[in-house]
Design an enzyme around this catalytic site. Sequence first.
Site, PDB file in Angstrom:
ATOM      1  N   VAL A   6      14.903  16.365  -3.026  1.00 17.64           N
ATOM      2  CA  VAL A   6      14.716  15.654  -4.041  1.00 17.64           C
ATOM      3  C   VAL A   6      14.023  16.259  -5.041  1.00 17.64           C
ATOM      4  CG1 VAL A   6      13.653  13.168  -4.732  1.00 17.64           C
ATOM      5  CG2 VAL A   6      14.716  13.490  -2.544  1.00 17.64           C
ATOM      6  N   VAL A  55       0.801  -1.131  -0.106  1.00 19.18           N
ATOM      7  CA  VAL A  55       0.038   0.073   0.016  1.00 19.18           C
ATOM      8  C   VAL A  55       0.777   1.111  -0.251  1.00 19.18           C
ATOM      9  CG1 VAL A  55      -1.837   1.201   1.214  1.00 19.18           C
ATOM     10  CG2 VAL A  55      -1.726  -1.230   1.071  1.00 19.18           C
ATOM     11  N   SER A  78      11.017  17.270  -7.107  1.00 15.56           N
ATOM     12  CA  SER A  78       9.553  16.868  -7.001  1.00 15.56           C
ATOM     13  C   SER A  78       8.946  18.255  -7.214  1.00 15.56           C
ATOM     14  CB  SER A  78       9.188  16.083  -5.699  1.00 15.56           C
ATOM     15  OG  SER A  78       9.559  16.987  -4.803  1.00 15.56           O
ATOM     16  N   LYS A  87       7.263  16.526  10.851  1.00 18.72           N
ATOM     17  CA  LYS A  87       8.225  15.486  10.690  1.00 18.72           C
ATOM     18  C   LYS A  87       9.129  15.134  11.586  1.00 18.72           C
ATOM     19  CE  LYS A  87       7.357  14.986   6.064  1.00 18.72           C
ATOM     20  NZ  LYS A  87       7.072  13.708   5.562  1.00 18.72           N
ATOM     21  N   TYR A  94       5.812  22.498   9.216  1.00 24.90           N
ATOM     22  CA  TYR A  94       6.469  21.182   8.580  1.00 24.90           C
ATOM     23  C   TYR A  94       7.699  20.514   9.317  1.00 24.90           C
ATOM     24  CZ  TYR A  94       8.706  18.335   5.032  1.00 24.90           C
ATOM     25  OH  TYR A  94       9.394  17.424   4.179  1.00 24.90           O
ATOM     26  N   ASP A 103      -8.952  12.920  -1.088  1.00 26.59           N
ATOM     27  CA  ASP A 103      -8.136  14.110  -0.613  1.00 26.59           C
ATOM     28  C   ASP A 103      -7.928  13.729   0.733  1.00 26.59           C
ATOM     29  OD1 ASP A 103      -6.937  16.328  -0.180  1.00 26.59           O
ATOM     30  OD2 ASP A 103      -8.530  17.662  -1.108  1.00 26.59           O
ATOM     31  N   ASN A 142       3.859   7.584   2.197  1.00 24.88           N
ATOM     32  CA  ASN A 142       4.768   8.638   1.554  1.00 24.88           C
ATOM     33  C   ASN A 142       3.701   9.867   1.322  1.00 24.88           C
ATOM     34  OD1 ASN A 142       6.629   9.622  -0.524  1.00 24.88           O
ATOM     35  ND2 ASN A 142       4.579   9.717  -1.667  1.00 24.88           N
TER      36      ASN A 142
END
Length: 347
Positions: free
Chosen positions: A256, A66, A258, A227, A223, A120, A147
């Site tokens: 990265v 998943v 993105s 994390k 943020y 969403d 993710n």
Amino acid sequence: MTFMQQLQEAGERFRCINGLLWVVFGLGVLKCTTLSLRFLALIFDLFLLPAVNFDKYGAKSGKYCVITGASDGIGKEFARQMAKRGFNLVLISRTQSKLEALQKELEDQHHVVVKILAIDIAEDKESNYESIKELCAQLPITVLVNNVGQSHSIPVPFLETEEKELRDIITINNTATLLITQIIAPKIVETVKAENKKSGTRGLILTMGSFGGLIPTPLLATYSGSKSFLQSWSNSLAGELSKDAIDVELIISYLVTSSMSKIRRSSLMIPNPQQFVKSTLRSVGRRCGSQERYATMTPYWAHAVYQFVITETFGVYSKIVNSINYSFHKSIRIRALKKAARQVKKE
């Protein structure tokens, strides 16, 4: 005081100082030895040990993985590389059309079963989680990749952060991750117990962390905090589920390419999603750049070395690292505001 008494006291002081010097020397040797062993472990994890065999997690045996946030960037690449390893997939993301296109690509190329669910997660509705439960109810799941994530649109002082952005970050990065794991983890435990009687299959839960959680990050405070929370939560979960033959790992990444990072070109320090996911799946269960952290990995080599240097020199919570981080993100904010102003003038 006689000369002999003075001499005796001096001798005692010398022995005391000599003892302290030996203690300092011993601690120095211990520190150097520990540092050397960590560096050797870093090199072995990144470059010398063979890639992890995912057969132990049920690859090529009809088991499901998943993946949340699966329609773009790192999540999309996880889907591609897990399908290549022979896993059936459950892909959860927001955009139906992107999920359908990825579903067709993976089923055609790798001949695996791909189930999709467009929701969403920022809406935090009970119906979203009920949909996940229904879709996964009868599936033999062994792997979960948490993710899905969100950052600020641009670096912003905490006192100027819009309430919606703040709530979305916490909902997506934390609330949704925990609730989805509560749904999927029992399925993994169930599947592993059934399989252990035959093949010794293990379970795996991967959660995307960030350098923003590793190092307190001014101008990305919400943020960064979200994390950092995942670090403690994931480590705690690893301790709880180890008895059930489930490996739980937090994945730490620097930048990265993105849509979230808004970086388009890769470089020595900034891999593309394909490079990053490849390094992650190669090294699952190895700490790489996170040598001092349990159940944590920093798999991309440049990120790993960067973390190792910061950790072993200034420390991730030091004032100097905080100040450098602030200056870096302040410059990004200034450029972003100037770009927005130019666009307004054009209009």
